[in-house]
Design a protein around this motif. Structure first.
Motif, PDB file in Angstrom:
ATOM      1  N   ASP A  50       0.834  -1.198   0.000  1.00  0.00           N
ATOM      2  CA  ASP A  50       0.000   0.000   0.000  1.00  0.00           C
ATOM      3  C   ASP A  50       0.869   1.248   0.000  1.00  0.00           C
ATOM      4  OD1 ASP A  50      -2.006  -1.840   0.175  1.00  0.00           O
ATOM      5  OD2 ASP A  50      -2.667  -1.281   2.196  1.00  0.00           O
ATOM      6  N   GLU A  51       1.968   1.197   0.731  1.00  0.00           N
ATOM      7  CA  GLU A  51       2.877   2.343   0.782  1.00  0.00           C
ATOM      8  C   GLU A  51       3.479   2.633  -0.590  1.00  0.00           C
ATOM      9  OE1 GLU A  51       6.883   3.833   3.227  1.00  0.00           O
ATOM     10  OE2 GLU A  51       6.063   1.817   3.547  1.00  0.00           O
ATOM     11  N   GLU A  52       3.832   1.583  -1.319  1.00  0.00           N
ATOM     12  CA  GLU A  52       4.394   1.765  -2.657  1.00  0.00           C
ATOM     13  C   GLU A  52       3.356   2.338  -3.616  1.00  0.00           C
ATOM     14  OE1 GLU A  52       7.807  -1.744  -2.806  1.00  0.00           O
ATOM     15  OE2 GLU A  52       5.691  -2.267  -3.132  1.00  0.00           O
ATOM     16  N   LEU A  53       2.117   1.890  -3.501  1.00  0.00           N
ATOM     17  CA  LEU A  53       1.050   2.426  -4.349  1.00  0.00           C
ATOM     18  C   LEU A  53       0.858   3.918  -4.093  1.00  0.00           C
ATOM     19  CD1 LEU A  53      -1.624  -0.416  -4.131  1.00  0.00           C
ATOM     20  CD2 LEU A  53      -0.347   0.255  -6.165  1.00  0.00           C
ATOM     21  N   CYS A  54       0.839   4.291  -2.829  1.00  0.00           N
ATOM     22  CA  CYS A  54       0.691   5.698  -2.484  1.00  0.00           C
ATOM     23  C   CYS A  54       1.872   6.524  -2.991  1.00  0.00           C
ATOM     24  CB  CYS A  54       0.540   5.858  -0.973  1.00  0.00           C
ATOM     25  SG  CYS A  54      -1.037   5.253  -0.316  1.00  0.00           S
ATOM     26  N   SER A  55       3.059   5.938  -2.924  1.00  0.00           N
ATOM     27  CA  SER A  55       4.250   6.629  -3.394  1.00  0.00           C
ATOM     28  C   SER A  55       4.190   6.860  -4.907  1.00  0.00           C
ATOM     29  CB  SER A  55       5.502   5.821  -3.034  1.00  0.00           C
ATOM     30  OG  SER A  55       6.673   6.478  -3.479  1.00  0.00           O
ATOM     31  N   LEU A  56       3.688   5.880  -5.647  1.00  0.00           N
ATOM     32  CA  LEU A  56       3.544   6.043  -7.093  1.00  0.00           C
ATOM     33  C   LEU A  56       2.544   7.142  -7.424  1.00  0.00           C
ATOM     34  CD1 LEU A  56       3.525   2.281  -8.162  1.00  0.00           C
ATOM     35  CD2 LEU A  56       5.310   3.949  -8.698  1.00  0.00           C
ATOM     36  N   TYR A  57       1.457   7.191  -6.658  1.00  0.00           N
ATOM     37  CA  TYR A  57       0.476   8.262  -6.872  1.00  0.00           C
ATOM     38  C   TYR A  57       1.117   9.624  -6.606  1.00  0.00           C
ATOM     39  CZ  TYR A  57      -3.467  11.376  -6.339  1.00  0.00           C
ATOM     40  OH  TYR A  57      -4.328  12.448  -6.478  1.00  0.00           O
ATOM     41  N   ARG A  58       1.849   9.714  -5.503  1.00  0.00           N
ATOM     42  CA  ARG A  58       2.509  10.975  -5.165  1.00  0.00           C
ATOM     43  C   ARG A  58       3.462  11.398  -6.273  1.00  0.00           C
ATOM     44  NH1 ARG A  58       7.531  11.968  -3.260  1.00  0.00           N
ATOM     45  NH2 ARG A  58       7.870  13.963  -2.148  1.00  0.00           N
ATOM     46  N   ILE A 301      -3.450   9.278 -13.509  1.00  0.00           N
ATOM     47  CA  ILE A 301      -3.489   9.661 -12.101  1.00  0.00           C
ATOM     48  C   ILE A 301      -4.870   9.380 -11.512  1.00  0.00           C
ATOM     49  CG2 ILE A 301      -3.183  11.558 -10.478  1.00  0.00           C
ATOM     50  CD1 ILE A 301      -1.248  12.832 -12.430  1.00  0.00           C
ATOM     51  N   ALA A 302      -5.913   9.729 -12.251  1.00  0.00           N
ATOM     52  CA  ALA A 302      -7.274   9.448 -11.786  1.00  0.00           C
ATOM     53  C   ALA A 302      -7.492   7.951 -11.621  1.00  0.00           C
ATOM     54  CB  ALA A 302      -8.285  10.028 -12.769  1.00  0.00           C
ATOM     55  N   ARG A 303      -6.865   7.163 -12.462  1.00  0.00           N
ATOM     56  CA  ARG A 303      -6.998   5.700 -12.409  1.00  0.00           C
ATOM     57  C   ARG A 303      -6.456   5.146 -11.092  1.00  0.00           C
ATOM     58  NH1 ARG A 303      -4.946   1.829 -17.279  1.00  0.00           N
ATOM     59  NH2 ARG A 303      -5.914   3.580 -18.370  1.00  0.00           N
ATOM     60  N   LEU A 304      -5.248   5.566 -10.730  1.00  0.00           N
ATOM     61  CA  LEU A 304      -4.665   5.072  -9.484  1.00  0.00           C
ATOM     62  C   LEU A 304      -5.388   5.651  -8.267  1.00  0.00           C
ATOM     63  CD1 LEU A 304      -2.599   3.355  -8.082  1.00  0.00           C
ATOM     64  CD2 LEU A 304      -0.923   5.216  -8.314  1.00  0.00           C
ATOM     65  N   LYS A 305      -5.841   6.893  -8.385  1.00  0.00           N
ATOM     66  CA  LYS A 305      -6.599   7.498  -7.287  1.00  0.00           C
ATOM     67  C   LYS A 305      -7.886   6.718  -7.029  1.00  0.00           C
ATOM     68  CE  LYS A 305      -8.550  11.858  -5.649  1.00  0.00           C
ATOM     69  NZ  LYS A 305      -8.763  13.311  -5.951  1.00  0.00           N
ATOM     70  N   ALA A 306      -8.559   6.308  -8.104  1.00  0.00           N
ATOM     71  CA  ALA A 306      -9.787   5.528  -7.950  1.00  0.00           C
ATOM     72  C   ALA A 306      -9.510   4.205  -7.248  1.00  0.00           C
ATOM     73  CB  ALA A 306     -10.420   5.286  -9.320  1.00  0.00           C
ATOM     74  N   HIS A 307      -8.393   3.564  -7.614  1.00  0.00           N
ATOM     75  CA  HIS A 307      -8.040   2.288  -6.981  1.00  0.00           C
ATOM     76  C   HIS A 307      -7.732   2.477  -5.502  1.00  0.00           C
ATOM     77  CE1 HIS A 307      -6.319  -1.662  -6.374  1.00  0.00           C
ATOM     78  NE2 HIS A 307      -5.198  -1.100  -5.939  1.00  0.00           N
ATOM     79  N   LEU A 308      -6.946   3.485  -5.185  1.00  0.00           N
ATOM     80  CA  LEU A 308      -6.581   3.734  -3.789  1.00  0.00           C
ATOM     81  C   LEU A 308      -7.808   4.069  -2.947  1.00  0.00           C
ATOM     82  CD1 LEU A 308      -3.343   5.870  -4.330  1.00  0.00           C
ATOM     83  CD2 LEU A 308      -3.449   3.545  -3.414  1.00  0.00           C
ATOM     84  N   LYS A 313      -7.040   2.003   0.542  1.00  0.00           N
ATOM     85  CA  LYS A 313      -5.597   2.091   0.784  1.00  0.00           C
ATOM     86  C   LYS A 313      -5.156   3.533   1.066  1.00  0.00           C
ATOM     87  CE  LYS A 313      -4.832  -1.813  -2.386  1.00  0.00           C
ATOM     88  NZ  LYS A 313      -4.644  -2.837  -1.358  1.00  0.00           N
ATOM     89  N   ALA A 314      -5.984   4.493   0.680  1.00  0.00           N
ATOM     90  CA  ALA A 314      -5.681   5.901   0.941  1.00  0.00           C
ATOM     91  C   ALA A 314      -6.993   6.661   1.064  1.00  0.00           C
ATOM     92  CB  ALA A 314      -4.831   6.492  -0.179  1.00  0.00           C
ATOM     93  N   GLY A 315      -6.976   7.684   1.892  1.00  0.00           N
ATOM     94  CA  GLY A 315      -8.182   8.463   2.134  1.00  0.00           C
ATOM     95  C   GLY A 315      -7.993   9.927   1.803  1.00  0.00           C
ATOM     96  N   PRO A 316      -8.987  10.741   2.104  1.00  0.00           N
ATOM     97  CA  PRO A 316      -8.932  12.170   1.784  1.00  0.00           C
ATOM     98  C   PRO A 316      -7.722  12.885   2.372  1.00  0.00           C
ATOM     99  CG  PRO A 316     -11.157  11.524   2.441  1.00  0.00           C
ATOM    100  CD  PRO A 316     -10.272  10.351   2.711  1.00  0.00           C
ATOM    101  N   GLU A 317      -7.282  12.456   3.567  1.00  0.00           N
ATOM    102  CA  GLU A 317      -6.140  13.125   4.189  1.00  0.00           C
ATOM    103  C   GLU A 317      -4.880  12.952   3.355  1.00  0.00           C
ATOM    104  OE1 GLU A 317      -7.956  10.787   5.577  1.00  0.00           O
ATOM    105  OE2 GLU A 317      -9.189  11.839   7.069  1.00  0.00           O
ATOM    106  N   PHE A 318      -4.699  11.752   2.806  1.00  0.00           N
ATOM    107  CA  PHE A 318      -3.520  11.501   1.977  1.00  0.00           C
ATOM    108  C   PHE A 318      -3.542  12.368   0.726  1.00  0.00           C
ATOM    109  CE2 PHE A 318      -1.999   9.239  -1.834  1.00  0.00           C
ATOM    110  CZ  PHE A 318      -0.637   9.232  -1.574  1.00  0.00           C
ATOM    111  N   PHE A 319      -4.674  12.383   0.036  1.00  0.00           N
ATOM    112  CA  PHE A 319      -4.751  13.153  -1.202  1.00  0.00           C
ATOM    113  C   PHE A 319      -4.610  14.646  -0.935  1.00  0.00           C
ATOM    114  CE2 PHE A 319      -7.311   9.276  -2.183  1.00  0.00           C
ATOM    115  CZ  PHE A 319      -6.429   8.743  -3.103  1.00  0.00           C
TER     116      PHE A 319
END
Length: 376
Positions: A50-58, A301-308, A313-319
């Motif tokens: 999950d951390e790697e997925l969030c890192s890719l989004y970032r 970017i929208a694609r990975l955001k939708a998955h997270l 795996k990620a919430g509003p605070e992360f985004f």
């Protein structure tokens, strides 16, 4: 910090009956659908945390913010030109994050996302487009070569570098980036021949963004680009270039194959340039607005955001935190650009060769003498 209007809209896929219909895509490696659904591929398994997925989004979100800010700076006269990567973030971030510490990247003039993954300061890239230097980073330290504007030349550089890796018995590979239009260049095809003949540890990563400036891909090739590799004697694979997970998996596999001595691979990342070729280009003259709207539904970017979001795996605070970091990055980029000192005129003579030659020294002296005449 005003961006060009066409750069701002991102379509976030919405699940359910109201979801827009996506145009058909060719067969390609995909691990994340445009709607954000995780799928498996028999040949390219990928285990990410999950951390790697969030890192890719970032990565992708911040690279896009950099790109939007640079475009705005050019429109305001602060940069001579800018080559946008809008829509190609997944291809570049996925490929860049697939590289090992000893691998070397050979970019064109658009690989800002790869530069980001190699820890190149965005201001060191912007200084090139501002005309201050030829690129402010150390290519050896960053394992990321200087930008190449001559179309396709970097493929020869990468192949030669890869042959040097062989002779050094090093466990590393070269990763050459090119566009679909570059596949029509003689230098690119020559590099394929050399790489195949010597089984050089090089991966050719083609971002097929559908247009070589204004020429569509159907005028470039009668067959899918990845199939061309077979004619040179090495494998080719087509990956969904808007799927950062698929790009990561495919590029990792190709680089591993190169390092183990199995030779080159050609990767066709099927993607789309949502912006102009450069800020001097007007894409409305050669493509329809409806085509762009269709591709916005595949926004990486929208694609990975939708998955997270859907997977929890990620919430509003992360985004929100990523957005805030993007704001800070934009301020740093703008401030750093406006504060860049103008280079001395003699700088152009200092880095032509590793060692100064008599001819360059004479030109430098003539330049100084000419300008001293104005002072007198």
């Amino acid at each position: 910090m005003t961006a060009a209007p066409e750069m701002q809209e991102i379509v976030d896929p919405v699940p359910g009956a109201g979801e827009p219909h996506l145009p058909a895509q060719p067969d390609l490696v995909q691990l994340l659908t445009p709607e954000g659904e995780r799928v498996e591929h028999p040949d390219y398994a990928l285990d990410v945390t999950d951390e790697e997925l969030c890192s890719l989004y970032r990565d992708m979100a911040l690279v896009r913010r950099w790109d939007v800010e640079a475009t705005a700076l050019q429109r305001q006269g602060e940069l001579g030109i800018w080559a946008s990567l809008l829509g190609q973030e997944a291809a570049q971030v996925g490929a860049g994050r697939a590289m090992g510490t000893g691998d070397m990247a050979f970019p064109t003039y658009r690989e800002h996302g790869v530069a980001w993954t190699r820890d190149v300061d965005p201001l060191h890239v912007i200084s090139l487009f501002r005309g201050n230097d030829l690129g402010g980073w150390d290519p050896v330290a960053r394992r990321f070569n200087l930008y190449t504007v001559v179309i396709g030349a970097q493929c020869l550089h990468a192949t030669g570098y890869a042959m040097g890796i062989q002779r050094d018995d090093a466990e590393a590979a070269a990763l050459a980036f090119l566009g679909d239009g570059a596949t029509s260049q003689g230098e690119v095809n020559e590099s394929f021949i050399w790489a195949a003949t010597f089984s050089a540890p090089v991966v050719f990563f083609c971002q097929n963004n559908q247009y070589a400036i204004s020429v569509p891909i159907e005028r470039q090739s009668r067959v899918p680009l990845f199939q061309r590799a077979a004619g040179f004697g090495f494998p080719g694979v087509r990956v969904d270039g808007n799927d950062v997970l698929a790009v990561l998996a495919v590029t990792r596999a190709a680089l591993a194959r190169a390092r183990e001595g199995s030779g080159p691979t050609f990767i066709e990342a099927f993607t789309y340039r949502m912006g102009a070729h450069t800020t001097s280009d007007d894409p409305t003259r050669y493509r329809l607005a409806g085509e762009l709207e269709e591709w916005k539904l595949r926004d990486p970017i929208a694609r990975l955001k939708a998955h997270l979001s859907r997977s929890g795996k990620a919430g509003p605070e992360f985004f929100a935190a990523v957005d805030a970091e993007g704001d800070e990055l934009a301020v740093r980029i703008r401030k750093g650009t406006l504060e860049m000192p103008d280079p001395a005129g003699t700088d152009m003579f200092d880095h032509v060769y590793a060692e100064q030659t008599e001819e360059i020294a004479a030109q430098r002296a003539e330049f100084l003498s000419y300008h001293e005449g104005f002072e007198q």
